[in-house]
Design a protein around this motif. Structure first.
Motif, PDB file in Angstrom:
ATOM      1  N   HIS A 153      -6.198  -3.726  12.125  1.00  0.00           N
ATOM      2  CA  HIS A 153      -4.804  -3.650  12.544  1.00  0.00           C
ATOM      3  C   HIS A 153      -4.156  -4.991  12.202  1.00  0.00           C
ATOM      4  N   THR A 155      -0.555  -7.442  11.512  1.00  0.00           N
ATOM      5  CA  THR A 155       0.865  -7.682  11.754  1.00  0.00           C
ATOM      6  C   THR A 155       1.311  -8.817  10.847  1.00  0.00           C
ATOM      7  N   ARG A 157       4.908 -10.779  10.302  1.00  0.00           N
ATOM      8  CA  ARG A 157       6.317 -10.887  10.700  1.00  0.00           C
ATOM      9  C   ARG A 157       6.907 -12.209  10.218  1.00  0.00           C
ATOM     10  N   GLU A 227       1.817  -3.622  10.111  1.00  0.00           N
ATOM     11  CA  GLU A 227       3.238  -3.703  10.431  1.00  0.00           C
ATOM     12  C   GLU A 227       3.791  -4.871   9.652  1.00  0.00           C
ATOM     13  N   CYS A 232      12.236 -10.106  11.856  1.00  0.00           N
ATOM     14  CA  CYS A 232      11.945  -9.872  13.276  1.00  0.00           C
ATOM     15  C   CYS A 232      12.724 -10.840  14.154  1.00  0.00           C
TER      16      CYS A 232
ATOM     17  N   HIS B 153       2.843  -0.079  19.326  1.00  0.00           N
ATOM     18  CA  HIS B 153       1.456  -0.103  18.871  1.00  0.00           C
ATOM     19  C   HIS B 153       0.566   0.078  20.101  1.00  0.00           C
ATOM     20  N   VAL B 243       7.584  -3.329  19.901  1.00  0.00           N
ATOM     21  CA  VAL B 243       8.245  -4.227  18.954  1.00  0.00           C
ATOM     22  C   VAL B 243       9.706  -3.821  18.891  1.00  0.00           C
ATOM     23  N   SER B 248       9.100  -8.930  21.042  1.00  0.00           N
ATOM     24  CA  SER B 248       8.064  -7.942  21.313  1.00  0.00           C
ATOM     25  C   SER B 248       7.483  -8.227  22.685  1.00  0.00           C
TER      26      SER B 248
END
Lengths: 341, 341, 341, 341
Positions: A153, A155, A157, A227, A232, B153, B243, B248
């Motif tokens: 998983h 991320t 950003r 993701e 963001c 998530h 998110v 987040s």
């Protein structure tokens, strides 16, 4: 370890200037002897205070300058192919910033040219492989104590995207880091990709599909989800959790100081990749200088650069169609080890 | 707040016995007055030490026992529909463990029966809505400070699955919690689902597709992804990261004690949902008792129970076909508020 | 478990009203049957909505009201001695808020009165023993896996102190919690105390020595240090680290939700002890009700109340003189177990 | 930035060899040109693979070797005074490992010799000032947002102590780091010290008073407490919490990877100071090389080295007597800035 390694740096923009500073003032064992940039004033500004450096508008002239024993390519992506082939022709070891070549056809030509030489000259600038956290995760996975990896998983950003950033660039510029990291961590090729597009954030520029959610499948059936969210607004965050048969491991959440005030307990979040990965860039270039001085080539290879291109292109097709796209790559030449090598 | 609320409990298995203990010894304002279970000995064991309770093999007899003012249904799922309809016929408020009814057709019948009464009687046992962490996340999202949610998530891991657990049950038993939590947190219905099947863990029983990775789309185009892994071997973990456009928020990583030894700094991970969510069950039942004594019905509704069934059925079809499946639900009766209500 | 336990509550101020609410609406198995407060209106307000409760200005009248089977003392400290002796005279089990008796001479009289009865009736309200984190730490230390405890590092911070709070109250009101917790966790008596006074915070009221740093020595030579800071301005924080021969363990840093915005990653810090220890109060009173209904007395004893008084008085003397003060306590009657019991 | 800085390294033991490696292969802009060690074979081993280095048994011969422009002193503490004075006589910039001089009388002589020159030549090796976390804490405190510091809570733990480690060395070797860090962070001198001796751990060697708890007072009445525990068995931990009028800040708890298995969620704890502070040593030596090449002297001064000696000696007297000892230092020469400068 006698002579300092003489390096020609191609490109004196943001990244090139940073590498010139790094070679001159941070890493040990190298010196900058030539710099090329179409904008000569920019090249001169980047070497201010250094001695024994020639500046050029023609990259080939820089490669042929006296004292050049290795090349660092930090010019824009479209210039990479010609520079790499010229370095190969001169048998010069080269550290090439990512993307190796923006399109997979050109990447294939570069890889085949190196394979035809029968020995590696190029290291591609996937610097996460030199980040202390990623290396620790890699060592843990390779150690086998957690069993087979089942999922990653990820991320990725950024606070905001630069002008002109397109929806495709979320894949072929941002996620390309995860593409290489996943191949390297898992020691497997990625075989298919699906890109999902949630409703964009109102903070994203008009027309930009941001965030995106990207799913990769691997040779052994592991799943990698990413993701990617480049507007963001709240920080630069790169995280990775490996879920294995006997446990999970996470990186990218390190904190250095906890400050407690009436607003709660707060940890700083890095805002820029040059901050978050500053040490990784230093380690990458030091490792390249050290290996080159020993006459070796290590690190991510032209195959890794090619594979990243092919997977990213499949990702962009999935972004456009919404469908799952399988990755079709040329066979791997014997010269190149498995991605986790 | 005079009289204690007399409750009939249907089912005296693992969950039913725990609710009997909770009503008798933990929550305030209620007492157990009747218990039904096909296995009378089991019913008697569950009420040992309590006074003023009648035990029955017939659930309808329990509903008609003296002093019954409300019903808690903890029998196996296939028995729920009949019990709910019987409670409705008697105008008894009811707390029904999830799933409300295992199949969406039966769930629809229950919902329509209640809607026909013109007033709510049923609360469905989605206890995460009563967990302190989920409530804090819900309050944060509703507060609006983080902007519109773009993605959730989620992680849902169990140490190991019980005997007889099937691949479909990862969706309609485990992920059904995330289905309700996502609907509630986002205040939106889920409109499509795609289930991916990574290569199973070698620790999963033969034939079980474990882990799975489930993607939900919502009315407004938000994305919800869920890792469900019921034989992860290392703990019971329920995490959720929302998110949003301006930040987040994550829950499910709370720790209570950090122990540092020569093996590193270690935090305990809960191994069981009855431990992790013990307080949530207590709060859920207390809230139900309190509302019922005030003559109100709050909490997850029959619509929520129906919606969860419909989405889970779509998920199971996606699991079987590998394709994206859209969710087709009956219209929502006016009696029921939006999922985030 | 038939009859509900009828409780007389003495004192209907902030803490008394909270206990009345708790007995009536949170814990199981009890009901409030009498309340006494010099301010009758305050007593009546505290029982609004409850039935079957008599209100009194005279605490002895409340003890003698019909249905009283146990007493909860939440009146101001100076009233405790008389109330405890009256409860003992009536053989009523009693839960008494801390301090048991403000001065150690009175505390000794209470303890000797109970010891003369030959059986325990009183539980003292040191609610940290019922906090989940403290219990986990206690279990870890008792388990022995970390070896002998060598030091406890404690932090006790409040946002701000109430009007009239004196320098001595940092010891005998705030630190008294750590005095009991240390005795209980370590299973040892405290034998000496030294209080240091750093330059006060400019946020502390004029003349208040805040923060203070308190050092306790124990029977076996372990060291307990406590930072007490009652005008820290930023939150309510209670932390404890036990440093042992084979490892350390920390509590009091639990977080429930991490929110990341452009200001960094933030965790909430509780602002009030009724929030931080809400569950501990609930568990304490439930445990007292349960034990009392079984005819037992458990929890912190009158000896614990007396010991806390004696240690706190030594601390106040050290605060005044700046010197180390040894703790001189009466012998422990056979009725009472070791502090860790 | 032309010529590389030629460095003579005195001492080729554990620390000296590490600095030789660092100068030769890690930092930029320097080269090792001479090494001295009484054990010539050890000196030769330390420079294996390097070219252009002369090795010596006499440190003065190394200072006079061709190409020497600066000195790094890594010999045992008792040899430092002579080496520093010899470097001063030659006007050579010098980086001297801590302790500058083991006894405060010798330290005073060194400081006065430099002060007599009227300019700084020496930087003392308090490398924590170059650690990223400490620098962040220093910047936060200097920024003023948290208000005036009231207390520092420090922890200094080692897995085990080397042979021959004495109770006094917990103060003058281990805690000397906290002495400098506290002076630097607070920008104040330490004025008194009290050492407490809890019952030693059974893991400590016979006769060693380990752990110890050390209390420092500062000019402005702030309090600094240090747990020093050199046989803790479980890791190398250096933590610091600054408690200020408007908030607190903590460092030393950074983690890089969280691994969750059936044993819980675990973070690694560093086991060695060369691991924990590897980057700090690199930054310290790079900063020294850079400043020296610019003709400047920065970093901790001879006054800082002297002040650390004086405070440590007071600490050892307190360890022996159990009493509070005030620190009596010579006046600070005008050449030297305040400790936080």
């Amino acid at each position: 370890m006698g002579e300092l390694l003489g390096v020609a740096v191609l490109g004196a923009g943001h990244m090139g200037a940073d590498h010139i500073r790094r070679l001159a003032r941070v890493v040990s064992g190298a010196r900058v002897v030539a710099v090329a940039d179409p904008d000569l004033a920019r090249a001169e500004a980047a070497v201010a205070g250094l001695t024994g450096v020639t500046v050029h508008t023609d990259p080939l002239a820089a490669l042929d300058a006296p004292g050049v024993a290795a090349v660092l390519i930090a010019s824009p992506g479209p210039a990479h192919e010609e520079a790499l082939l010229a370095a190969f022709a001169r048998r010069l070891p080269v550290l090439c910033e990512k993307p190796m070549v923006p399109d997979s056809t050109g990447a294939l030509r570069v890889m085949e040219a190196e394979a035809a030489l029968g020995r590696r000259l190029a290291q591609i600038g996937f610097m996460r492989r030199y980040d202390a956290e990623y290396r620790r995760l890699k060592a843990l996975l390779d150690g086998g104590g957690l069993g087979r990896p089942l999922m990653l998983h990820c991320t990725h950003r950024n606070v905001s995207s630069p002008d002109g950033f397109t929806s495709a660039m979320l894949i072929n510029s941002s996620v390309s880091h995860e593409i290489d990291a996943a191949r390297w961590l898992l020691g497997q090729e990625l075989t298919a990709v699906t890109v999902l597009r949630p409703t964009p954030s109102s903070r994203a520029p008009e027309g930009l599909s941001d965030p995106q959610f990207v799913l990769f499948e691997t040779e052994s059936g592991a799943l990698v989800d990413v993701e990617v969210f480049v507007n963001c607004g709240f920080g630069y965050q790169v995280r990775c959790e490996a879920v294995c048969e006997a446990g999970s491991a996470r990186i990218g959440e390190a904190h250095t100081m906890v400050v407690t005030t009436r607003d709660g307990a707060r940890e700083e979040v890095a805002r820029d990749y040059l901050v978050r990965f500053a040490d990784a860039y230093d380690c990458e270039v030091q490792a390249w200088v050290d290996a080159t001085r020993r006459g070796e080539v290590t690190g991510p290879s032209a195959w890794d650069g090619y594979a990243a291109s092919v997977v990213a292109e499949a990702g962009v097709r999935s972004l456009e169609t919404g469908a799952r796209v399988t990755v079709e790559a040329a066979p791997r030449p014997a010269l190149y080890a498995r991605p986790g090598g």
